[in-house]
Design an enzyme around this catalytic site. Structure first.
Site, short mmCIF file in Angstrom:
data_model
loop_
_atom_site.label_atom_id
_atom_site.label_comp_id
_atom_site.label_asym_id
_atom_site.label_seq_id
_atom_site.Cartn_x
_atom_site.Cartn_y
_atom_site.Cartn_z
N PHE A 49 0.67 -1.23 0.04
CA PHE A 49 0.05 -0.16 -0.14
C PHE A 49 0.68 1.71 0.04
O PHE A 49 0.14 2.22 -0.58
CB PHE A 49 -0.72 -0.14 1.01
CG PHE A 49 -0.59 0.42 2.46
CD1 PHE A 49 -0.01 2.07 3.04
CD2 PHE A 49 0.40 -0.49 3.28
CE1 PHE A 49 0.39 2.46 4.23
CE2 PHE A 49 1.10 -0.43 4.50
CZ PHE A 49 0.80 1.54 4.52
N LYS A 91 -1.30 -7.13 -9.07
CA LYS A 91 -1.91 -6.80 -8.08
C LYS A 91 -1.91 -6.48 -7.05
O LYS A 91 -0.70 -6.21 -6.56
CB LYS A 91 -1.99 -9.10 -7.63
CG LYS A 91 -3.09 -9.13 -6.94
CD LYS A 91 -3.88 -8.40 -5.80
CE LYS A 91 -2.99 -8.19 -4.78
NZ LYS A 91 -3.37 -7.27 -3.16
N GLU A 128 -5.03 -3.69 -2.17
CA GLU A 128 -6.36 -3.23 -1.74
C GLU A 128 -6.66 -1.94 -1.07
O GLU A 128 -7.90 -1.89 -0.99
CB GLU A 128 -7.46 -4.92 -1.28
CG GLU A 128 -6.43 -5.13 -0.05
CD GLU A 128 -5.26 -5.93 -0.42
OE1 GLU A 128 -4.41 -5.99 -0.74
OE2 GLU A 128 -5.41 -7.27 0.77
N SER A 188 5.89 -6.85 3.64
CA SER A 188 6.20 -7.37 4.88
C SER A 188 6.56 -8.54 4.64
O SER A 188 6.58 -9.22 3.80
CB SER A 188 4.82 -7.02 6.20
OG SER A 188 3.94 -8.05 5.43
N CYS A 233 9.70 2.24 3.19
CA CYS A 233 10.06 0.90 3.33
C CYS A 233 11.92 1.88 3.56
O CYS A 233 12.72 0.33 4.26
CB CYS A 233 10.20 -0.35 3.23
SG CYS A 233 11.07 0.49 0.16
N GLU A 271 9.13 -4.01 13.00
CA GLU A 271 8.97 -2.69 12.25
C GLU A 271 8.16 -2.16 12.73
O GLU A 271 6.58 -3.04 12.70
CB GLU A 271 8.54 -3.46 10.97
CG GLU A 271 8.36 -2.21 9.73
CD GLU A 271 8.41 -2.66 8.32
OE1 GLU A 271 8.10 -3.71 8.11
OE2 GLU A 271 8.78 -2.26 7.16
P1 NAD Z 1 2.01 -6.92 3.29
O1 NAD Z 1 2.75 -7.52 3.24
O2 NAD Z 1 0.55 -6.08 3.98
O3 NAD Z 1 0.81 -6.15 2.35
C1 NAD Z 1 1.66 -6.75 0.31
C2 NAD Z 1 1.11 -7.07 -0.57
O4 NAD Z 1 0.47 -8.86 -0.82
C3 NAD Z 1 -0.62 -6.94 -0.82
O5 NAD Z 1 -0.64 -7.14 -2.21
C4 NAD Z 1 -1.67 -7.67 0.04
O6 NAD Z 1 -3.10 -7.80 -0.37
C5 NAD Z 1 -0.73 -9.06 -0.17
N1 NAD Z 1 -0.80 -9.89 0.97
C6 NAD Z 1 -1.14 -9.38 2.04
N2 NAD Z 1 -1.61 -10.21 2.75
C7 NAD Z 1 -0.86 -11.37 2.02
C8 NAD Z 1 -1.23 -13.12 2.44
N3 NAD Z 1 -1.52 -13.66 3.45
N4 NAD Z 1 -1.28 -14.11 1.50
C9 NAD Z 1 -0.66 -13.40 0.30
N5 NAD Z 1 -1.02 -12.23 -0.25
C10 NAD Z 1 -1.29 -11.83 0.74
O7 NAD Z 1 2.61 -4.80 3.23
P2 NAD Z 1 2.19 -3.66 3.36
O8 NAD Z 1 1.23 -3.69 4.12
O9 NAD Z 1 0.46 -3.40 1.94
O10 NAD Z 1 2.68 -2.72 3.25
C11 NAD Z 1 3.78 -2.28 4.16
C12 NAD Z 1 5.85 -3.29 4.33
O11 NAD Z 1 5.65 -3.63 2.82
C13 NAD Z 1 6.40 -2.80 5.37
O12 NAD Z 1 7.02 -3.92 6.16
C14 NAD Z 1 7.22 -2.09 4.72
O13 NAD Z 1 8.29 -2.52 4.86
C15 NAD Z 1 6.93 -3.37 2.88
N6 NAD Z 1 7.75 -2.12 2.14
C16 NAD Z 1 8.72 -2.97 1.85
C17 NAD Z 1 9.34 -2.85 0.21
C18 NAD Z 1 11.00 -2.59 -0.35
O14 NAD Z 1 11.40 -2.71 -0.72
N7 NAD Z 1 11.54 -3.68 0.71
C19 NAD Z 1 9.48 -1.58 -0.32
C20 NAD Z 1 7.82 -1.34 0.14
C21 NAD Z 1 7.27 -1.78 0.81
#
Ligand code: NAD
Length: 494
Positions: A147, A171, A174, A224, A279, A379
């Protein structure tokens, strides 16, 4: 209702579920987004599969013309995209525009892909024999994004995937799905053939469907750490190429000789920009004594001038993404205090310039956080800066290297020798020297180390080209009467 974009068409497919999308500065649901089921995954991957041969076989020159047109349209209209990001994510407009501009850099980089994806050629490796290599696209690829950068993170990947001849299923998160749709429509306007770039909205069901689908050849994931690890394991088990970028806990090490005003400005910018939902945000401020008190008071003084509020009102910092996330972030202030830390500035007392229902938490500074506290170890992903005092450079580096997450880090010093030692000794993927958020430019690759990345190839730069292409090596000999004859031995060069 926000619909999928499949085969060039805006459609609900057969999705029966939907989810509310909030305006976090108002604290209310303003839109809904459809959530894909497994049949929708099938339909979308079929569209990307059908489109692949035509896109793969289009000349580099013609593909580049479409991407060039997309770059021009994006550059002219990016304030529209920034406004969409602010409406659904909450980050302030100037920051949203900055996100789009950094994503645009990758589009510009991808315009050089024909040069970067060139193969190699060796003449006369054996008598009359030449060898050369080719780079070819993989097929339909999936991009799954978080997000916090609804435009930039997809743009880390799709310009290169498209330039090198792959088709894409994106994808998006959401929580803020509209940016992806705006991008898909702009790509269509630039002349991208139907089915080459598709957006499928959804949650775990959509992600699992993509990870399992045999036609998806590669997966680029950002999110994450627990989900990044899950995606990596599931998709590699299904035989796919995977780059999966996870969470972060970035340390900023300040040495006593540093310019403390520069360091204080940097800590503010990197700690509280985008409400800490980056991040590459700095969340651990590691200060080598005896300058801890002086630095903390400079940061505190600057924090008193920051404004928190609706991103459309020229504030410095916007709301958090959801009510639940806001409460989770705020809970770390109590955790740190219970563990003996000193809460210098408590963001729960903020007076926001925005609707009272918004998901507000002001900039928070906690000093002397024990390194055993969950407030240090987890985090937090919010506007909470944790100060840690260390006696020496060595103790600071040991702390950075003991962290589970190793995405980015920064050192502030005027000692070039110390900075050089730091860049060699620290086990982190992206390093800033007097630069607080060292996101590399698009010509280099973005990615961390340890639990911040799963997979060998990082985002964009040379790794991006390698990730989205496969190589072939061709050994070629044109008939020469002097080299005929039968020989069952293993080929040798002469
Ligand atoms: P998230 O892991 O909750 O979601 C990321 C994606 O995974 C979304 O599209 C979501 O729909 C999907 N997802 C969520 N739960 C899932 C599941 N159980 N099974 C399959 N798919 C699932 O992350 P977020 O809250 O949207 O974003 C924040 C996180 O992203 C933070 O931890 C941040 O550090 C990380 N991030 C990392 C970088 C990097 O380059 N390393 C860059 C941006 C964000």
């Amino acid at each position: 209702m926000i619909l999928h974009h499949v085969d060039g068409v805006s459609t609900a497919l057969s999705s029966e579920r939907s989810q509310g999308v909030f305006d976090p500065a108002l604290g209310v649901v303003t839109k809904r987004v459809v959530l894909a089921n497994s049949a929708d995954v099938q339909t979308t991957v079929e569209a990307a599969t059908r489109a692949f041969p035509g896109w793969r076989d289009m000349s580099w020159a013609n593909r580049q013309q479409i991407l060039f047109k997309f770059r021009e349209l994006l550059n002219a209209r990016k304030p529209e995209l920034a406004a969409i990001i602010t409406e659904e994510h909450g980050k302030v407009l100037s920051d949203a525009l900055g996100e789009v501009t950094r994503g645009q850099e990758v589009v510009e980089f991808a315009l050089g892909a024909p040069h970067l994806a060139k193969g190699e050629h060796s003449e006369q490796v054996s008598t009359g024999v030449d060898v050369f290599s080719l780079r070819q696209p993989l097929g339909p690829v999936a991009i799954i994004s978080p997000f916090n950068f609804p435009a930039m993170v997809p743009m880390w990947f799709f310009p290169i995937a498209l330039a090198t001849g792959n088709t894409v299923v994106l994808k998006p998160s959401e929580k803020d799905p509209s940016a992806a749709i705006w991008i898909a429509e702009l790509l269509s306007e630039a002349g991208l053939p139907n089915g080459v770039f598709n957006v499928l909205h959804g949650d775990k069901a959509a992600v699992d469907g993509l990870l399992e689908h045999p036609n998806i050849r590669a997966v680029s994931f950002v999110g994450s750490t627990p989900i990044a690890r899950y995606v990596y394991e599931k998709a590699t088990a299904a035989g796919k190429r995977v780059q999966s970028l996870g969470g972060a806990k970035n340390h900023m090490l300040v040495l006593p000789d540093a310019d403390l005003d520069l360091a204080a400005d940097a800590a503010i910018n990197a700690g509280f920009g985008s409400a800490g939902e980056r991040c590459m945000a700095i969340s651990a401020l590691v200060v080598v004594e005896p300058v801890g008190d002086a630095l903390v008071s400079k940061i505190q003084e600057r924090m008193s001038k920051l404004t928190t509020g609706d991103g459309r009102r020229s504030c410095d910092m916007g709301p958090l993404i959801t009510h639940e996330h806001r409460d989770k972030v705020a809970s770390y202030i109590d955790i740190a205090a219970a563990d003996g830390a000193h809460v210098v500035v408590d963001g729960r007392n903020v007076q926001p310039d925005g609707d009272s229902n918004g998901f507000w938490l002001g900039p928070t500074l906690i000093d002397k956080v024990p390194t055993t506290s969950k407030a240090y170890l987890d985090e937090i992903f919010g506007p909470v800066l944790s100060g840690i005092r260390v006696p020496s450079y060595e103790a600071g580096v040991a702390l950075v290297n003991a962290s589970e997450f190793c995405n980015g880090t920064a050192i502030f010093t005027n000692d070039g020798g110390a900075a050089r030692r730091f860049q060699r000794e620290v086990e982190v993927g992206m390093i800033g020297i007097n630069v607080p958020i060292p996101v590399p430019v698009a010509t280099f690759s973005f990615g961390g180390d340890k639990a911040s990345i799963f997979g060998d190839l990082k985002a964009h730069g040379a790794d991006g080209i390698r990730f989205y292409t496969k190589t072939k090596a061709v050994t070629q000999r044109w008939l020469d009467p002097s080299h005929g004859g039968i020989n069952l031995g293993f080929p040798q060069n002469d």
